[in-house]
Design an enzyme around this catalytic site. Structure first.
Site, mmCIF file in Angstrom:
data_model
loop_
_atom_site.group_PDB
_atom_site.id
_atom_site.type_symbol
_atom_site.label_atom_id
_atom_site.label_comp_id
_atom_site.label_asym_id
_atom_site.label_seq_id
_atom_site.Cartn_x
_atom_site.Cartn_y
_atom_site.Cartn_z
ATOM 1 N N LYS A 178 -76.572 -47.575 31.532
ATOM 2 C CA LYS A 178 -77.853 -47.576 30.812
ATOM 3 C C LYS A 178 -77.827 -46.619 29.622
ATOM 4 O O LYS A 178 -78.232 -46.973 28.503
ATOM 5 C CB LYS A 178 -78.970 -47.188 31.785
ATOM 6 C CG LYS A 178 -80.270 -46.808 31.142
ATOM 7 C CD LYS A 178 -80.947 -47.992 30.476
ATOM 8 C CE LYS A 178 -81.950 -47.509 29.452
ATOM 9 N NZ LYS A 178 -83.042 -48.401 29.249
ATOM 10 N N TYR B 298 -95.160 -47.605 30.375
ATOM 11 C CA TYR B 298 -94.601 -48.716 29.610
ATOM 12 C C TYR B 298 -93.641 -49.593 30.420
ATOM 13 O O TYR B 298 -93.474 -50.769 30.115
ATOM 14 C CB TYR B 298 -93.877 -48.180 28.370
ATOM 15 C CG TYR B 298 -94.822 -47.716 27.283
ATOM 16 C CD1 TYR B 298 -95.453 -48.637 26.452
ATOM 17 C CD2 TYR B 298 -95.096 -46.367 27.095
ATOM 18 C CE1 TYR B 298 -96.330 -48.224 25.450
ATOM 19 C CE2 TYR B 298 -95.965 -45.940 26.097
ATOM 20 C CZ TYR B 298 -96.585 -46.884 25.274
ATOM 21 O OH TYR B 298 -97.446 -46.478 24.298
ATOM 22 N N CYS C 33 -86.498 -43.785 23.965
ATOM 23 C CA CYS C 33 -85.270 -44.232 24.626
ATOM 24 C C CYS C 33 -84.065 -43.882 23.767
ATOM 25 O O CYS C 33 -83.253 -43.043 24.118
ATOM 26 C CB CYS C 33 -85.329 -45.730 24.835
ATOM 27 S SG CYS C 33 -86.904 -46.247 25.497
HETATM 28 N N1 SAJ Z 1 -84.163 -49.226 14.335
HETATM 29 C C1 SAJ Z 1 -83.631 -49.132 13.055
HETATM 30 N N2 SAJ Z 1 -82.761 -50.105 12.629
HETATM 31 C C2 SAJ Z 1 -82.405 -51.143 13.442
HETATM 32 C C3 SAJ Z 1 -82.928 -51.231 14.733
HETATM 33 C C4 SAJ Z 1 -83.809 -50.247 15.163
HETATM 34 O O1 SAJ Z 1 -83.932 -48.210 12.296
HETATM 35 O O2 SAJ Z 1 -81.627 -51.986 12.971
HETATM 36 C C5 SAJ Z 1 -85.105 -48.189 14.819
HETATM 37 C C6 SAJ Z 1 -86.465 -48.740 15.221
HETATM 38 O O3 SAJ Z 1 -87.312 -48.870 14.115
HETATM 39 C C7 SAJ Z 1 -86.940 -47.708 16.207
HETATM 40 C C8 SAJ Z 1 -85.649 -47.281 16.907
HETATM 41 O O4 SAJ Z 1 -84.603 -47.661 16.031
HETATM 42 O O5 SAJ Z 1 -87.493 -46.568 15.564
HETATM 43 C C9 SAJ Z 1 -85.418 -47.890 18.266
HETATM 44 O O6 SAJ Z 1 -85.913 -49.204 18.296
HETATM 45 P P1 SAJ Z 1 -85.192 -50.416 19.032
HETATM 46 O O7 SAJ Z 1 -86.005 -51.611 18.778
HETATM 47 O O8 SAJ Z 1 -83.770 -50.482 18.651
HETATM 48 O O9 SAJ Z 1 -85.174 -49.998 20.582
HETATM 49 P P2 SAJ Z 1 -86.278 -49.439 21.609
HETATM 50 O O10 SAJ Z 1 -86.182 -47.950 21.616
HETATM 51 O O11 SAJ Z 1 -87.608 -50.032 21.372
HETATM 52 O O12 SAJ Z 1 -85.706 -50.029 23.000
HETATM 53 C C10 SAJ Z 1 -84.394 -49.674 23.408
HETATM 54 C C11 SAJ Z 1 -83.623 -50.956 23.781
HETATM 55 N N3 SAJ Z 1 -82.207 -50.657 23.983
HETATM 56 C C12 SAJ Z 1 -81.214 -51.332 23.349
HETATM 57 O O13 SAJ Z 1 -81.458 -52.224 22.573
HETATM 58 C C13 SAJ Z 1 -79.830 -50.962 23.671
HETATM 59 C C14 SAJ Z 1 -84.228 -51.561 25.057
HETATM 60 O O14 SAJ Z 1 -83.450 -52.673 25.495
HETATM 61 C C15 SAJ Z 1 -84.271 -50.506 26.168
HETATM 62 O O15 SAJ Z 1 -84.865 -51.033 27.352
HETATM 63 C C16 SAJ Z 1 -85.138 -49.352 25.675
HETATM 64 O O16 SAJ Z 1 -84.498 -48.792 24.522
HETATM 65 C C17 SAJ Z 1 -85.264 -48.327 26.792
HETATM 66 O O17 SAJ Z 1 -86.369 -48.245 27.386
HETATM 67 O O18 SAJ Z 1 -84.294 -47.661 27.134
#
Ligand code: SAJ
Length: 407
Positions: free
Chosen positions: A201, A9, A255
């Site tokens: 990070k 990814y 993540c």
């Molecule tokens: N989620 C919620 N409520 C929210 C936001 C997210 O329930 O308000 C859930 C999502 O549905 C999902 C999980 O949290 O299940 C994580 O989703 P996400 O969109 O917040 O993040 P990821 O895991 O897709 O990507 C994160 C990002 N990190 C941050 O925003 C600090 C991304 O920038 C990183 O590059 C990535 O982790 C990584 O690879 O580390």
């Protein structure tokens, strides 16, 4: 030439981005099937804008293979899971990748680790590998940590526009690697030391996990005392210094649901809010199961086989199911609400991973009376009308049909 190690990814979009901006790139992955697909011009996962980027990179001559190359810059993007018992990072893939690099790299090479690693990982696991191969770190081999920051669903845009962190022992080497990333990255690129980059990070993802946990805890409090959490968050967020995230069925992905554990594992007794947040988010799938039982009682539904979970990925419009709340739920459903009985469907998941998994939205809808929206894919947002006549439990707050049930 840059040899990108690990074409998953993160590694694949990074390799494509570099190549499409004129950098000579060879992508290496030990998975020969994956390499075969890429060589045949087939993408290995779906992501907005990735196909166009792939085309541009192929035109500029990107190559894919299973062998490590002899070159002066490596970018390592392999998974860094955590050990479920100790909660510490399992650095086996990064260590194996660096070990293989050491077998082919010339003196003077720079090894950039993009994989997420907690502070001290390079000191503890990577330097010893370099030294065991007779190299001196900082002289024969330069180590750099350039953690990725891109969000699935918007990776291509974020690769280009997010700011980045580069941690290096030597500022000159840090600047050299900054120049490489500057070939495509329009954001600010900060050069710092390795431990700071490692910690930064993990802290970023932990910050998000804690904030999601706060929203989820509010949802539970409000449910227990009959208040509308979404209205409360909406109003609270009108305050200039308040920005509460959205409650949901849990936190998935590889993540946010993983990285905070690194801090819990390495700093037991100190990482308290972090641990509490992890527990709250990990407890959400169970809360959803509890709500399904409540809603079934309220609406007089009794047949678990007529309950349908819409969405299996960890979030909307991606095809990644790792640690997804739906999969966590299916594992946890027992007795009356067995995961083996409920109906499941996701437009992005064609591989069969649940017993009663449907291939089309229509067949899924025909088989259910209660639709539990687990993921807010565009498909369901654009077809809300098809849910009329069903009992709907929306865990994502994407549906405004009358009589909707929420977290
Ligand atoms: N989620 C919620 N409520 C929210 C936001 C997210 O329930 O308000 C859930 C999502 O549905 C999902 C999980 O949290 O299940 C994580 O989703 P996400 O969109 O917040 O993040 P990821 O895991 O897709 O990507 C994160 C990002 N990190 C941050 O925003 C600090 C991304 O920038 C990183 O590059 C990535 O982790 C990584 O690879 O580390």
């Amino acid at each position: 030439m840059i040899n990108v190690i690990g074409l998953g990814y993160i590694g694949l979009p990074t390799a494509l981005m570099l190549a499409s901006h004129g950098v000579e790139v060879i992508g290496t992955d030990y998975n020969t099937e994956l390499v075969g697909k890429l060589q045949a011009g087939e993408l290995t996962f779906e992501e907005k804008g990735l196909a166009e980027l792939f085309g541009a990179a192929v035109q500029k001559g990107i190559r894919f293979c299973s062998e490590y190359q002899s070159t002066d810059i490596y970018i390592v993007s392999v998974p860094t899971p955590y050990d479920k018992n100790s909660k510490k990072v399992d650095a086996c893939y990064v260590v194996a990748a660096v070990r293989s690099v050491m077998e082919v790299c010339p003196k003077g090479a720079t090894v950039v680790i993009e994989s997420t690693i907690p502070p001290g990982t390079i000191d503890k696991f990577i330097r010893p590998v370099v030294e065991a191969n007779g190299f001196i770190c900082g002289k024969d081999i330069h180590l750099v940590h350039a953690p990725e920051r891109i969000i699935p669903g918007n990776m291509v845009y974020e690769l280009e526009y997010n700011s980045r962190t580069i941690g290096a022992d030597d500022l000159g080497i840090g600047e050299k690697i900054k120049a490489v990333y500057s070939s495509f990255c329009k954001g600010d690129i900060v050069v710092t030391d390795i431990r700071t980059a490692e910690m930064t990070k993990v802290v970023e993802n932990t910050f998000r996990d804690i904030n999601i946990a706060f929203a989820n805890e509010l949802a539970k409090i409000c449910r227990s005392d009959d208040m509308d959490v979404y209205e409360i968050i909406r109003i609270a967020n009108m305050h200039p210094r308040v920005n509460i995230l959205t409650p949901g069925p849990g936190v998935g992905g590889h993540c946010i649901s993983v990285d905070p554990w690194f801090l819990v594992g390495d700093y037991p007794g100190l990482a308290n809010i972090i641990l509490a947040a992890r527990k709250i988010n990990d407890g959400m799938p169970r809360f959803v199961i509890h709500r399904i039982s409540q809603i079934m009682k309220e609406t007089g539904l009794t047949d678990v086989r007529r309950v349908g979970l819409y969405g299996m990925t960890y979030k909307e419009n991606v095809d990644d199911v790792r640690e997804s709340p739906t999969l966590q739920m299916l594992e946890r459903m027992e007795d009356g609400l067995s995961g083996g009985l409920v109906q499941v469907y996701d437009p992005y998941v064609t591989r069969k991973i649940a017993p009663n998994q449907h291939d089309t939205f229509e067949s899924f809808l025909e088989s259910v009376d209660l639709v539990v929206i687990m993921v807010g894919h565009d498909e369901i947002k654009q077809n809300m009308k098809m849910l009329s006549g069903k009992v709907v439990f929306d865990t994502r707050k994407i549906c405004d049909l009358p009589g909707i049930h929420r977290l």
